[in-house]
Design an enzyme around this catalytic site. Structure first.
Site, PDB file in Angstrom:
ATOM      1  N   LYS A   8      62.932  63.544  42.014  1.00  0.00           N
ATOM      2  CA  LYS A   8      63.067  63.354  43.469  1.00  0.00           C
ATOM      3  C   LYS A   8      61.839  63.970  44.134  1.00  0.00           C
ATOM      4  CE  LYS A   8      63.906  67.871  44.467  1.00  0.00           C
ATOM      5  NZ  LYS A   8      62.911  68.699  45.181  1.00  0.00           N
ATOM      6  N   ASP A 132      70.894  71.772  43.765  1.00  0.00           N
ATOM      7  CA  ASP A 132      70.521  70.397  44.055  1.00  0.00           C
ATOM      8  C   ASP A 132      71.018  69.399  43.015  1.00  0.00           C
ATOM      9  OD1 ASP A 132      68.855  71.256  42.040  1.00  0.00           O
ATOM     10  OD2 ASP A 132      67.014  70.437  42.905  1.00  0.00           O
TER      11      ASP A 132
END
Length: 267
Positions: A8, A132
């Site tokens: 990401k 995360d």
């Protein structure tokens, strides 16, 4: 069974507040990109973990993929498997590679063993591995806040653009990134980014860690400027670095030659 955990990037990252527990509250957008590892699981006579690609400097039992298996094995009667990770996403880069591997391992094992876990249940397991990690369960553009563990979907589609990730041949540690960081309320609400033309991101969508990291590592700031010189409509450091990304309408043919030697380039 084989899957491909993807990285990401952080589009904007605001350090808004220091918490009583010593952590910091953040605001950022997680956006999935194509850069991927490869993770395979097969039946075996004993449970084991191995890796190839980028060297992993940790004992197998400390790898997040192995931890994901162990976490599920506490609640389910899992058979013995061999897990192999081919590592491509670099460490210490702000790309979430370890978290992606763990979350994808949970999803893969859920399917492999037919556990029937829901998305919410998988996210709860992922949260026990890292703040995360739950993002990678749904793996869609997401506004993250709190310590990066509270999520809200955003309608952000960059499929019409080319995203290039570049990384210098060194990493930035979290303590280095937090040096000289002064938390403050963000000037721009990242939830409004879906209504902001990408040409205007450069002036308002900021990564607060750049203010701390660039003076320590001027070569990272230079690399960001080179992405703009190569034609990026937006460029930024991802997370706490050291990787950066550039968003291009069209990739220049001479991109590789326009960047310094020793830079890792991922398209």
């Amino acid at each position: 069974m084989i899957i491909f955990p993807n990285a990401k990037i952080n589009i904007g990252l605001n350090v808004v507040e220091k918490r009583p527990d010593g952590y910091h509250n953040l605001e950022t957008i997680f956006y999935p990109v194509k850069l991927s590892d490869a993770l395979e699981v097969i039946e075996s006579e004993e449970t084991s973990f191995s890796s190839s690609g980028i060297e992993i400097d940790a004992a197998p039992e400390n790898n997040l993929v192995y931890k994901a298996y162990s976490l599920l094995a506490r609640d389910f009667d899992l058979s013995l498997v061999k897990m192999h990770l081919h590592k491509v996403i670099p460490f210490g880069a702000g790309l979430g590679g370890g978290s992606a591997d763990a979350a994808f391992a949970l999803k893969m094992l859920n399917g492999y063993f037919e556990l029937g876990l829901t998305t919410v249940q998988l996210e709860n397991y992922a949260a026990r591995i890292g703040a995360d990690c739950p993002f990678f369960i749904q793996n869609k553009p997401t506004f993250a806040h709190g310590i990066g563990d509270q999520f809200k979907p955003v309608k952000l589609d960059l499929s019409a653009y080319e995203i290039v990730v570049v990384k210098p041949p060194f990493s930035v540690s979290t303590p280095q990134a937090y040096q000289n960081i002064i938390p403050a309320k963000a000037d721009f609400n990242l939830l409004e980014i879906e209504n902001l033309p990408i040409e205007e991101w450069k002036t308002v969508v900021k990564n607060d860690f750049e203010k701390s990291v660039f003076p320590q590592f001027p070569e990272i700031e230079k690399l960001k400027n080179q992405l703009y010189e190569a034609g990026a409509v937006y460029a930024s450091m991802s997370g706490s670095g050291s990787a950066l990304f550039g968003i291009f309408r069209h990739l220049p043919a001479n991109l590789d030659s326009s960047l310094p030697k020793g830079i890792f380039i991922y398209r």
